[in-house]
Design a protein around this motif. Structure first.
Motif, PDB file in Angstrom:
ATOM      1  N   ILE A 544      16.260  15.304  40.768  1.00 52.62           N
ATOM      2  CA  ILE A 544      14.801  15.383  40.888  1.00 52.62           C
ATOM      3  C   ILE A 544      14.461  16.529  41.839  1.00 52.62           C
ATOM      4  O   ILE A 544      15.046  16.649  42.916  1.00 52.62           O
ATOM      5  N   ARG A 580       4.859   9.268  34.686  1.00 53.55           N
ATOM      6  CA  ARG A 580       4.012   8.478  33.804  1.00 53.55           C
ATOM      7  C   ARG A 580       3.271   7.421  34.615  1.00 53.55           C
ATOM      8  O   ARG A 580       3.902   6.648  35.333  1.00 53.55           O
ATOM      9  N   SER A 581       1.957   7.318  34.612  1.00 57.70           N
ATOM     10  CA  SER A 581       1.051   8.231  33.927  1.00 57.70           C
ATOM     11  C   SER A 581       0.025   8.709  34.938  1.00 57.70           C
ATOM     12  O   SER A 581      -1.168   8.490  34.790  1.00 57.70           O
ATOM     13  N   HIS A 582       0.502   9.315  36.006  1.00 61.14           N
ATOM     14  CA  HIS A 582      -0.466   9.835  36.980  1.00 61.14           C
ATOM     15  C   HIS A 582       0.086  11.022  37.754  1.00 61.14           C
ATOM     16  O   HIS A 582       1.302  11.192  37.886  1.00 61.14           O
ATOM     17  N   VAL A 603       9.088  13.579  38.617  1.00 62.93           N
ATOM     18  CA  VAL A 603      10.117  12.711  39.201  1.00 62.93           C
ATOM     19  C   VAL A 603      10.764  11.791  38.161  1.00 62.93           C
ATOM     20  O   VAL A 603      11.480  10.861  38.503  1.00 62.93           O
ATOM     21  N   GLU A 604      10.539  12.084  36.903  1.00 64.74           N
ATOM     22  CA  GLU A 604      11.115  11.269  35.833  1.00 64.74           C
ATOM     23  C   GLU A 604      12.621  11.519  35.700  1.00 64.74           C
ATOM     24  O   GLU A 604      13.100  12.605  35.997  1.00 64.74           O
ATOM     25  N   ARG A 605      13.345  10.507  35.192  1.00 68.14           N
ATOM     26  CA  ARG A 605      14.763  10.683  34.860  1.00 68.14           C
ATOM     27  C   ARG A 605      15.029  10.382  33.392  1.00 68.14           C
ATOM     28  O   ARG A 605      16.180  10.367  32.962  1.00 68.14           O
ATOM     29  N   ALA A 606      13.997  10.068  32.634  1.00 71.03           N
ATOM     30  CA  ALA A 606      14.216   9.648  31.246  1.00 71.03           C
ATOM     31  C   ALA A 606      14.246  10.852  30.314  1.00 71.03           C
ATOM     32  O   ALA A 606      13.518  11.829  30.505  1.00 71.03           O
TER      33      ALA A 606
END
Lengths: 673, 233
Positions: A544, A580-582, A603-606
């Motif tokens: 990240i 998601r989602s802001h 900061v997503e990991r998907a």
């Protein structure tokens, strides 16, 4: 009707694996009792769609059921779209574009992403925001694609870009300091030590002004050898150099390999030194540059040239080291040999032993022997051109000539001793046999045409699987056709290009056309095809806060909980996380005239959890892939209320992923203070 | 040694008896040591696994529970859970995770301690270890229930997802997600250790009850000190 029946029989054979389905026409009616519930349905489809057995075969070879991933990946240049296209094969599905020289808003390229890299391609302070990509080159290890890097040239401005195949993003754009246009690149040496870029239309080196009357004396060609630092993943201009060449309009280059490793081959198409001037009653370039029966293949000793460069035997043009033509002659770095006039393509065979040149205006391909070239050089079997460059005797170096058809351009190779040459005028691809060490691989006589397939229409380059490496894969070849004419729905006067997939895995005399792929997003010139499992792309950025420009964690990465807005005088720093989602923060208020530096981290990991970030009226649209951190900077010069939002549909609450950027007009800001 | 302590530690085995029925006394000790080792090993193994299946996650999302940490797609599950107002998974069972290694080590030491106790008190020392797997599941249930029933009422989807308790084991459904929870090797090993302890205690009772009974008879008839110091343990 016969062909329809055969088609049905073939289809049922292939789908149901009916044993003993021996191709007799009686087999077709029998197939309706083959037990498969959809037997009648498929039969009906074949009949209704009027498909021939070849059509059915082509469909079965190229169709990918949902979720099945292609075995091969093609990287195609985008021509004056300035991009690179990634295409899955054999399905011929466009997977994505890679923005390179031209801004591309889906990737955010030029709209907040990649600004520094695009700016590397500016010319003397002028902002250049397009390119004409011609020749992609995959990085190689021991002469075979290694799937790590991709290089691409910009013909319009003599620039080279470096793309990292971990994230399929452009990392570097380098402007050639001595050439204003190029065509002879990108080409890599067998271990990617050098990225080769040949200039095309001659200008004074460094493109300074000179009247056209001084063409012979002041105008020059060039070839540049860019040192690639694999560790850093960047071209190192401080360890790169160029060679001055006569103003013969060098076209394209290829690197030697195996026996010819360390040598570089190029061709030229204006040894007439034509200077055009149709407006003054002179022969136009097209005629003037096509007068002589032969132009010159360029034979360059790169290994020795690198030593000459390291020994400091160069001059500087615009600060860039250039080995002068005289030094090249004195040191024995440069040789010519006659080639059929106005050639196209100079392609080194898989073992590095032969160099194939297409005449373009001559129906032959001419095959030169590297061994014979070395002998001719040793024997000093040469004359000289007007600049004093040795011209090796044609008969002493040529191995064979094969009459392939009209307008031969480019040649690729397979693993069965065949070469393939595009025929522009005949709109065909010719398969012909190599002799020498390749003779045992095929049944046909050496140096003879084995098959031809018509394409639609006006083929330029062709690309076979690993077709320019030491380890060609055969199986498929793509014909990159310039005109599609009647192949697709007419989309107004501007028609797509046509990529046609050919099956080159069959018998020597068969080369079936399998698929037409419209390219309505650019005008590709050349492509390279790599086995998909050689590529090792990242699924998400490794950590990240990853900055793709440095391929490391950004010092400005924003972890959850670290979101903030810092004001320092007129400088406002926004630290924003994106998930998601802001967005966090969702409100950013500044004063007109503030300088805003906005750090964003997804900061997503998907897998596939990409967010966009768009601010209207400020020309900003980012693509933030999972883990990615980006920084944008701008002056808040336009007051008002601006709604920023996520421009990549991310989730069920995507519409709610928004926020307000308010720029207080100066007078309001002063009044409220 | 005072009388109470003697009573707890239980009688020692006479060398003649040891020589005659070595297997009888050795078996419970070996089983108890084995159970303690199994329990210790389980610390390094996953105890629990939950898979969340939804169309857009081919292969599902996974959370793997160890006694002292969670692994798998915790980040992604947390980011999804915020829609329904569930707290981040790592906030659950903080005390348990922090002390688990210590606690399991203590349970194992108690079981090892029972090897030296030749009275019914050995059972008491082993009870915590026997109950541990059930305790783990009960604790897990309580946390799942607490998390599922204490959703943030201001979360985006709070009105469309009712409070729920995901099943500790087996399948459930939350929104478009099917949840499949299962015991993993660590928990199975701990449960097996419980069974081994129960068997060990059964054999323990068979071996030592006669000795205890014998001593009780002696002490009720005669207040003389127990047999000489050539006892063995």
């Amino acid at each position: 009707m016969k062909s329809k029946l055969l088609g049905t029989a073939l289809l049922v054979c292939m789908i149901a694996f009916v044993p003993g389905c021996g191709g007799s026409e009686e087999g077709a009616p029998a197939s309706s009792q083959s037990g498969a519930n959809d037997g009648n349905t498929t039969e009906a489809i074949v009949a209704e769609r009027n498909l021939s057995p070849d059509d059915v075969r082509a469909a079965l070879l190229t169709y990918q059921p949902s979720g099945r991933i292609d075995d091969y990946i093609m990287f195609a240049s985008g021509g004056h779209a300035g991009q690179v296209f990634v295409i899955g094969m054999p399905s011929m599905r466009l997977l994505r574009s890679i923005a390179v020289f031209t801004p591309e808003s889906w990737q955010g390229w030029g709209f907040g992403v990649g600004e520094d890299i695009l700016a590397q391609g500016n010319i003397a302070g002028k902002e250049i925001r397009w390119g004409d990509t011609h020749h992609p080159a995959l990085s190689e290890t021991n002469g075979d694609y290694d799937g790590e890097w991709l290089f691409i040239n910009d013909k319009a401005h003599a620039r080279i870009a470096v793309i990292d195949l971990r994230d399929f993003e452009t990392k570097q754009i380098i402007k050639n300091p001595i050439a204003i246009n190029d065509h002879g690149g990108a080409v890599v040496t067998p271990n990617t030590e050098w990225v080769i870029e040949g200039g095309q239309y001659a200008t004074p080196l460094g493109w300074d002004y000179a009247p056209i009357e001084e063409y012979n004396d002041s105008y020059r060609g060039s070839v540049t050898f860019w040192k690639f630092d694999r560790e850093k993943g960047r071209i190192d201009p401080d360890r790169s150099f160029a060679m001055e060449l006569p103003p013969y309009w060098q076209d394209i280059f290829d690197a030697g390999k195996l026996v010819s490793d360390g040598w570089v081959f190029g061709n030229s198409f204006n040894t007439e030194l034509a200077t055009g001037g149709i407006e003054d009653g002179n022969a136009p370039f097209e005629a003037g540059a096509s007068q002589r029966d032969a132009d010159y293949m360029h034979i360059i000793n790169l290994k020795k040239a690198a030593k000459v460069y390291e020994a400091g035997k160069f001059t500087r043009v615009k600060g860039f080291p250039v080995i002068s033509l005289q030094t090249s002659i004195d040191e024995g770095l440069l040789f010519f040999t006659p080639e059929p006039k106005s050639p196209h393509g100079v392609d080194v065979a898989p073992k590095g032993d032969y160099i194939v040149i297409s005449g373009k205006l001559d129906p032959h391909v001419t095959i030169y022997s590297f061994k014979k070239m070395m002998q001719a050089i040793a024997d000093k079997n040469w004359t000289h051109d007007q600049y004093g460059v040795p011209i090796l005797d044609f008969d002493a170096v040529v191995e064979a000539q094969v009459e392939v058809g009209l307008g031969p351009l480019h040649t690729q190779f397979d693993n069965r001793g065949y070469a393939y040459t595009s025929l522009f005028l005949d709109s065909q691809v010719a398969r012909w046999t190599l002799g020498g060490a390749y003779s045992d691989l095929h049944d046909e006589p050496d140096w003879s045409v084995a098959a031809k397939t018509s394409i639609h229409y006006n083929v330029g380059h062709i690309a076979a699987v690993g077709g320019d490496t030491v380890n060609p894969g055969g199986k498929y070849l793509v014909s990159l056709n310039k005109w599609s004419v009647d192949r697709f729905f007419t989309t107004g006067p501007l028609l797509p290009q046509n990529f046609q997939l050919l099956d080159i895995g069959g018998d020597g005399d068969k080369m079936q056309l399998l698929y037409d792929m419209p390219m309505g997003v650019g005008e590709p010139h050349y492509a390279q095809i790599i086995k998909a499992d050689k590529l090792k792309p990242w699924k998400v950025y490794p950590e990240i806060g990853w900055d793709p420009a440095t391929q490391s964690v950004s010092p400005y990465a924003v972890m959850p909980g670290e979101e903030r807005i810092e004001r320092n005088g007129k400088n406002v720093d926004v630290y924003m996380s994106v998930v998601r989602s802001h967005f966090n923060p969702e409100h950013v208020e500044v004063n007109q005239g503030d300088h805003v530096t906005w750090h964003l981290t997804n900061v997503e990991r998907a897998l596939d959890a990409t967010h966009g970030f768009a601010i209207p009226a400020y020309g900003i649209n980012l693509s933030l892939e999972a883990g990615e951190a980006l920084t944008i900077e701008f002056d808040a010069d336009l007051p008002g209320t601006f709604t920023f939002y996520c421009s990549e549909f991310c989730s069920a609450l995507h519409l709610e992923m928004t926020g307000y950027f308010r720029v207080k007009p100066t007078e309001v800001a002063v009044a409220t203070e | 040694m005072n009388q109470a302590l003697k009573k707890i530690v239980g009688p020692r085995i006479h060398p003649d008896e040891w020589a005659a029925h070595r297997g009888r006394y050795l078996l419970p000790s070996v089983l108890l040591v084995l159970a303690a080792v199994m329990l210790l090993v389980s610390i390094f193994l996953p105890y629990w696994h939950m898979q969340l299946n939804a169309p857009q996650y081919p292969g599902g999302l996974h959370v793997i529970g160890y006694v002292n940490h969670l692994s798998g797609d915790v980040h992604e599950i947390d980011s999804l859970n915020h829609y329904i107002g569930m707290r981040p998974l790592d906030e659950a069972a903080k005390f348990e995770k922090a002390t688990a290694v210590m606690m399991i080590t203590a349970l194992s030491l108690l079981v090892l301690g029972a090897v030296f106790i030749h009275s019914k008190w050995a059972a008491l020392l082993s009870v915590p270890a026997i109950l541990f797997p059930i305790g783990f599941l009960v604790d897990l249930y309580l946390w799942l229930s607490y998390f599922g029933n204490n959703l943030d009422p201001t979360a985006p989807l709070s009105s469309s997802i009712k409070p729920f308790t995901p099943p500790v084991l087996g399948t459930g459904k939350v929104g478009q997600f099917e949840t499949v929870a299962s015991a993993q090797s660590g928990l199975i090993l701990a449960a097996a250790a419980s069974l081994v302890i129960i068997v060990a205690l059964w054999r323990h009772r068979a071996a030592y009850k006669p000795l205890v009974d014998k001593r009780t008879e002696q002490s009720s008839g005669d207040d003389s000190p127990p047999q000489k110091s050539d006892m063995t343990d």
